[in-house]
Design a protein around this motif. Sequence first.
Motif, PDB file in Angstrom:
ATOM      1  N   ILE A  38      83.258  82.320  22.087  1.00  0.00           N
ATOM      2  CA  ILE A  38      83.922  81.362  20.940  1.00  0.00           C
ATOM      3  C   ILE A  38      85.357  82.681  21.086  1.00  0.00           C
ATOM      4  CG2 ILE A  38      83.872  80.737  19.008  1.00  0.00           C
ATOM      5  CD1 ILE A  38      82.744  78.940  21.484  1.00  0.00           C
ATOM      6  N   ASN A  39      86.181  81.801  20.781  1.00  0.00           N
ATOM      7  CA  ASN A  39      87.178  83.239  20.088  1.00  0.00           C
ATOM      8  C   ASN A  39      87.194  83.699  18.454  1.00  0.00           C
ATOM      9  OD1 ASN A  39      89.196  84.728  21.086  1.00  0.00           O
ATOM     10  ND2 ASN A  39      91.281  83.148  20.936  1.00  0.00           N
ATOM     11  N   PHE A  40      86.542  83.288  17.810  1.00  0.00           N
ATOM     12  CA  PHE A  40      86.188  83.302  16.248  1.00  0.00           C
ATOM     13  C   PHE A  40      85.148  84.104  16.162  1.00  0.00           C
ATOM     14  CE2 PHE A  40      88.902  79.888  16.760  1.00  0.00           C
ATOM     15  CZ  PHE A  40      90.278  79.892  15.864  1.00  0.00           C
ATOM     16  N   PRO A  41      85.319  84.970  14.970  1.00  0.00           N
ATOM     17  CA  PRO A  41      83.281  85.769  14.765  1.00  0.00           C
ATOM     18  C   PRO A  41      82.418  84.464  14.243  1.00  0.00           C
ATOM     19  CG  PRO A  41      85.294  86.802  13.259  1.00  0.00           C
ATOM     20  CD  PRO A  41      86.017  85.367  14.749  1.00  0.00           C
TER      21      PRO A  41
ATOM     22  N   PRO B 171      86.360  67.477  31.068  1.00  0.00           N
ATOM     23  CA  PRO B 171      85.440  67.254  29.371  1.00  0.00           C
ATOM     24  C   PRO B 171      84.313  67.422  29.482  1.00  0.00           C
ATOM     25  CG  PRO B 171      85.141  65.887  31.550  1.00  0.00           C
ATOM     26  CD  PRO B 171      86.278  66.577  31.618  1.00  0.00           C
ATOM     27  N   LEU B 172      84.747  68.095  28.092  1.00  0.00           N
ATOM     28  CA  LEU B 172      83.460  68.657  27.373  1.00  0.00           C
ATOM     29  C   LEU B 172      81.714  67.941  27.322  1.00  0.00           C
ATOM     30  CD1 LEU B 172      82.598  71.408  26.169  1.00  0.00           C
ATOM     31  CD2 LEU B 172      82.754  70.708  24.237  1.00  0.00           C
ATOM     32  N   ASN B 173      81.891  66.450  26.754  1.00  0.00           N
ATOM     33  CA  ASN B 173      81.270  65.914  26.272  1.00  0.00           C
ATOM     34  C   ASN B 173      80.347  65.539  27.079  1.00  0.00           C
ATOM     35  OD1 ASN B 173      80.438  67.608  23.734  1.00  0.00           O
ATOM     36  ND2 ASN B 173      81.815  66.720  22.830  1.00  0.00           N
ATOM     37  N   VAL B 174      80.114  65.120  28.066  1.00  0.00           N
ATOM     38  CA  VAL B 174      79.798  64.596  29.660  1.00  0.00           C
ATOM     39  C   VAL B 174      78.338  65.260  30.135  1.00  0.00           C
ATOM     40  CG1 VAL B 174      81.900  63.621  29.603  1.00  0.00           C
ATOM     41  CG2 VAL B 174      81.185  65.823  31.014  1.00  0.00           C
ATOM     42  N   SER B 175      77.805  64.909  31.191  1.00  0.00           N
ATOM     43  CA  SER B 175      76.703  65.743  31.371  1.00  0.00           C
ATOM     44  C   SER B 175      76.918  66.148  32.185  1.00  0.00           C
ATOM     45  CB  SER B 175      75.595  64.007  31.629  1.00  0.00           C
ATOM     46  OG  SER B 175      76.181  63.480  32.435  1.00  0.00           O
ATOM     47  N   ARG B 176      76.116  66.665  33.250  1.00  0.00           N
ATOM     48  CA  ARG B 176      76.194  67.392  34.434  1.00  0.00           C
ATOM     49  C   ARG B 176      76.449  66.578  35.126  1.00  0.00           C
ATOM     50  NH1 ARG B 176      72.989  69.855  38.048  1.00  0.00           N
ATOM     51  NH2 ARG B 176      71.178  69.459  37.409  1.00  0.00           N
ATOM     52  N   GLU B 177      75.476  65.772  35.257  1.00  0.00           N
ATOM     53  CA  GLU B 177      75.738  64.780  36.694  1.00  0.00           C
ATOM     54  C   GLU B 177      77.361  64.375  36.707  1.00  0.00           C
ATOM     55  OE1 GLU B 177      73.357  65.297  34.582  1.00  0.00           O
ATOM     56  OE2 GLU B 177      71.563  65.671  36.174  1.00  0.00           O
ATOM     57  N   MET B 178      77.869  63.547  35.605  1.00  0.00           N
ATOM     58  CA  MET B 178      78.901  62.993  35.767  1.00  0.00           C
ATOM     59  C   MET B 178      80.420  64.171  35.279  1.00  0.00           C
ATOM     60  SD  MET B 178      78.853  61.097  32.088  1.00  0.00           S
ATOM     61  CE  MET B 178      80.269  60.569  32.187  1.00  0.00           C
ATOM     62  N   LEU B 179      79.787  65.402  35.454  1.00  0.00           N
ATOM     63  CA  LEU B 179      80.883  66.711  35.217  1.00  0.00           C
ATOM     64  C   LEU B 179      81.341  66.880  36.949  1.00  0.00           C
ATOM     65  CD1 LEU B 179      82.783  68.059  33.797  1.00  0.00           C
ATOM     66  CD2 LEU B 179      81.734  70.003  33.273  1.00  0.00           C
ATOM     67  N   GLN B 180      79.468  66.588  37.612  1.00  0.00           N
ATOM     68  CA  GLN B 180      79.701  66.792  39.484  1.00  0.00           C
ATOM     69  C   GLN B 180      80.762  65.800  39.684  1.00  0.00           C
ATOM     70  OE1 GLN B 180      75.371  66.744  39.555  1.00  0.00           O
ATOM     71  NE2 GLN B 180      75.546  69.680  39.756  1.00  0.00           N
ATOM     72  N   GLN B 181      80.901  64.688  38.853  1.00  0.00           N
ATOM     73  CA  GLN B 181      81.347  63.946  39.808  1.00  0.00           C
ATOM     74  C   GLN B 181      83.085  63.975  39.908  1.00  0.00           C
ATOM     75  OE1 GLN B 181      80.390  62.006  42.502  1.00  0.00           O
ATOM     76  NE2 GLN B 181      78.494  62.898  41.858  1.00  0.00           N
ATOM     77  N   HIS B 182      83.564  64.836  39.166  1.00  0.00           N
ATOM     78  CA  HIS B 182      85.032  64.897  38.159  1.00  0.00           C
ATOM     79  C   HIS B 182      85.756  65.345  39.412  1.00  0.00           C
ATOM     80  CE1 HIS B 182      88.296  65.992  35.594  1.00  0.00           C
ATOM     81  NE2 HIS B 182      87.904  64.992  34.905  1.00  0.00           N
ATOM     82  N   SER B 183      86.705  64.746  39.534  1.00  0.00           N
ATOM     83  CA  SER B 183      87.997  65.407  40.848  1.00  0.00           C
ATOM     84  C   SER B 183      88.663  66.302  40.862  1.00  0.00           C
ATOM     85  CB  SER B 183      88.644  63.941  41.043  1.00  0.00           C
ATOM     86  OG  SER B 183      89.642  64.082  39.624  1.00  0.00           O
TER      87      SER B 183
ATOM     88  N   TYR C  20      82.848  77.596  31.895  1.00  0.00           N
ATOM     89  CA  TYR C  20      82.980  77.279  30.421  1.00  0.00           C
ATOM     90  C   TYR C  20      83.967  76.035  30.027  1.00  0.00           C
ATOM     91  CZ  TYR C  20      80.555  81.247  28.911  1.00  0.00           C
ATOM     92  OH  TYR C  20      79.089  82.026  28.791  1.00  0.00           O
ATOM     93  N   VAL C  21      83.816  75.035  29.211  1.00  0.00           N
ATOM     94  CA  VAL C  21      85.293  74.451  29.150  1.00  0.00           C
ATOM     95  C   VAL C  21      85.538  74.658  26.834  1.00  0.00           C
ATOM     96  CG1 VAL C  21      85.894  71.592  28.401  1.00  0.00           C
ATOM     97  CG2 VAL C  21      83.970  72.042  30.781  1.00  0.00           C
ATOM     98  N   ARG C  22      86.876  75.134  27.422  1.00  0.00           N
ATOM     99  CA  ARG C  22      87.019  75.243  26.223  1.00  0.00           C
ATOM    100  C   ARG C  22      86.368  76.242  25.634  1.00  0.00           C
ATOM    101  NH1 ARG C  22      89.109  70.951  26.727  1.00  0.00           N
ATOM    102  NH2 ARG C  22      86.991  69.453  25.768  1.00  0.00           N
TER     103      ARG C  22
ATOM    104  N   ASP D 204     100.691  72.875  23.318  1.00  0.00           N
ATOM    105  CA  ASP D 204      99.500  72.887  22.763  1.00  0.00           C
ATOM    106  C   ASP D 204      97.973  72.312  23.004  1.00  0.00           C
ATOM    107  OD1 ASP D 204      98.194  75.351  20.816  1.00  0.00           O
ATOM    108  OD2 ASP D 204      97.105  74.954  22.661  1.00  0.00           O
ATOM    109  N   LEU D 205      96.712  72.360  24.468  1.00  0.00           N
ATOM    110  CA  LEU D 205      96.213  71.443  24.174  1.00  0.00           C
ATOM    111  C   LEU D 205      95.192  72.250  23.998  1.00  0.00           C
ATOM    112  CD1 LEU D 205      97.230  69.567  27.716  1.00  0.00           C
ATOM    113  CD2 LEU D 205      97.962  68.800  25.554  1.00  0.00           C
ATOM    114  N   ASN D 206      94.729  73.250  23.491  1.00  0.00           N
ATOM    115  CA  ASN D 206      94.515  73.659  23.208  1.00  0.00           C
ATOM    116  C   ASN D 206      92.935  73.660  22.244  1.00  0.00           C
ATOM    117  OD1 ASN D 206      93.730  75.775  25.342  1.00  0.00           O
ATOM    118  ND2 ASN D 206      94.947  76.906  24.377  1.00  0.00           N
TER     119      ASN D 206
END
Length: 821
Positions: A277-280, A454-466, A423-425, A189-191
């Motif tokens: 978000i999965n909780f109230p 990854p969640l906590n990275v900038s949009r520019e860094m995430l765009q380079q994600h493979s 969305y990420v998680r 369970d990696l969630n």
Amino acid sequence: MRKWTVPSVLFLLCLLFLLPDQGRKLQANAEADSEELVDPPKVEEKLGAVPHGLSTDSDVAKREAESMSRKTLRSSAEKFEFQAEVSRLMDIIINSLYSNKDIFLRELISNASDALDKIRFLSLTDKEVLGEGDDAKLEIQIKLDKEKKILYIRDRGIGMTKEDLIKNLGTIAKSGTSAFVEKMQTSGDLNLIGQFGVGFYSVYLVADYVEVISKHNDDKQYVWESKADGAFAISEDSWNEPLGRGTEIRLHLRDEAGEYLDEIKLKDLVKKYSEFINFPINLWASKEVDVEVPADEDESSDEEESSESSSSEEEGEDEDSEKGEDEKKPKTKKVKETTYEWELLNDVKAIWLRSPKEVTDEEYAKFYKSLAKDFSDEKPMSWSHFNAEGDVEFKAVLFVPPKAPHDLYESYYNNKKSNLKLYVRRVFISDEFDELLPKYLNFLMGLVDSDTLPLNVSREMLQQHSSLKTIKKKLIRKALDMIRKIADEDPDESTDKAKKDVEASNEDDEKKGQYTKFWNEFGKSIKLGIIEDAANRNRLAKLLRFESTKSDGKLTSLDQYISRMRSEQKDIFYITGTSKEQLEKSPFLERLMKKNYEVILLTDPVDEYLMQYLMDYEDKKFQNVSKEGLKLGKDSKNKELKESFKELTKWWKGALASENVDDVKISNRLAESPCVVVTSKYGWSSNMERIMQSQTLSDASKQAYMRGKRVLEINARHPIIKELRERVVKDPEDESVKQTAQLMYQTALMESGFISSDPKEFATRIYDSVKSSLNVSPDAAIEEEEEAEEVEVESTMKEGDDSAKDEAEADTEAHDFKDEL
């Protein structure tokens, strides 16, 4: 006796002298203790060393108020230094990674959700970890204190021990969940990967002092506090309300961050970033209600007096009786009163986390309206809900909107915003990712929720994600399959006659004509996709729809066209122009229509660009019927015609030398028209030429290279052409025949869709032809206009003279009248 009496007396005397001193010492100690309650214990004393037996409610309130007003670290707390590089990294985070201040709430809610995920996972094997009562409620609470400028965010998650607070909130490299993930990897369970760390420090975008109160089942309740000045402090919490379990974060907001004390602002942020978000998520919100309160006696007596004075005697008697009854009931009035209650902010459930078989059509429609902020009665045309597994795992829901936005193609290449949310998680990251879907599919609504990004990275860094390339490839395939499904389920698209004869159900009635509706709204996007996306060109070609000479006003697909092709036909015929009506009358279609060939009619300007990229389909080549190379089977008489008209074609080519005509040929596409102008196979058509000339920044000198060579094709069976051949054989130098040949070419040029380079010359030839048909001499002169202007000038001069005389006579009469006076 005496031996014991003397010592006893001495002992009693000593006690009498010592008792006052002890009383004074006890009193002094009590005063010292009371002073210590006002000033918190020093660092060298034990943490939070406030004796429970000596603390009072007033003491607790005073200590808490003092801490909040000063916004300083408690002197009783244990001090720690941040990791060496924390200050530098925090500066990078605040200035680059989190340029949008609103994001702090997203991060805190995300952290709270992770903490709730952890305790929920542990409760699967040990139900006792949840506790009882309110502690068992897995929820997130947000509360405001506008007077003190404090924002509270609380969760009933797993909480943190003192050691967790030091490790998780004291360093950036430690996310706080690495050990937990390693522990849970055996379960797969990696969630539960939390993100305390980088995301937490975004709170200092809006706050200058932060308190984190946390309670773990295995430890006491502690308070973590910091001003982001290189240090933080931790102390045992003995003055705040016991949390039971979980974490409460208190943000002491900056003066410039007052907007986050607005309930509406917080609701909008939760709706935007954390709606799924999965909780109230509950907000302590204000609400005005009508409350009945006792009315004042003075007001009631005044009302009674006014009613008595304005009524008659009979009415007065009735009022007296009613009044007697009213006196038995207490007088009340309604007033507005502000109350507070918990309001649920994320009532839309994350349906993409559920199995597609469990979600109803109504739930998909409701989810779409929430996602697209579209509250009309129209449902989305189609949707696709799927889970991708493999190297990259993600869940996605895609929707085809019922209508296209009015500005869909106005800023096609400049608009960075997409309708697809990432969305990420279950935490919203961005909607400006060109890498998720190509431009031509930016009309699709939906979201992608990935567990591997990854969640906590900038949009520019995430765009380079493979992983984004893999996600994009799968999304495009699913999107095209979804659009193809609209066509497959549309009864109008079916070619099976037996299926049409079957009585359609209500569901079929709803889907009838859906693909035509889709094509009218988003057909241009499919065409742009063929131009831009070479890898999916064949899939997109199956989605193309056109009108044709045999479609009876309906749209037809390339597959349907091929199914109706004649056995000897090798190419797919098409023609481009400005309107369907114009194309149906085009001379290029005359013989094709006569031989019962089907021709696709293209009237959209983008079709010209489209056909430059769509070279073939299902091993069938495309042939523009207005260009060279048209083949309509074998014609045995073609060679004989060429020989018989060889002298005419050679002469005509020479006569049109000034018009840049490349050749004159016998046509195989004309039936009624005498001649037509076609272009070379790889040059611009007449329609394309017109489109390029109408461009604002077009360059005429460069267009000359792209313009196709023009060829005049003549109809050998037409009487005009036959007569012209006879005239040329008799006298090739006859000027009238040359003029006729020029006029026929220019007329064919316009009929073929070209723009005349010299409209004045063309008009002159037309007028000369009219003269000839009316037997008007070509040398007949135009009557000159009579010189009426001079006469008008003379008449105006005479009128001017007469008026001058009248004025002179009037002046003399006036002088004479003065003299007489």
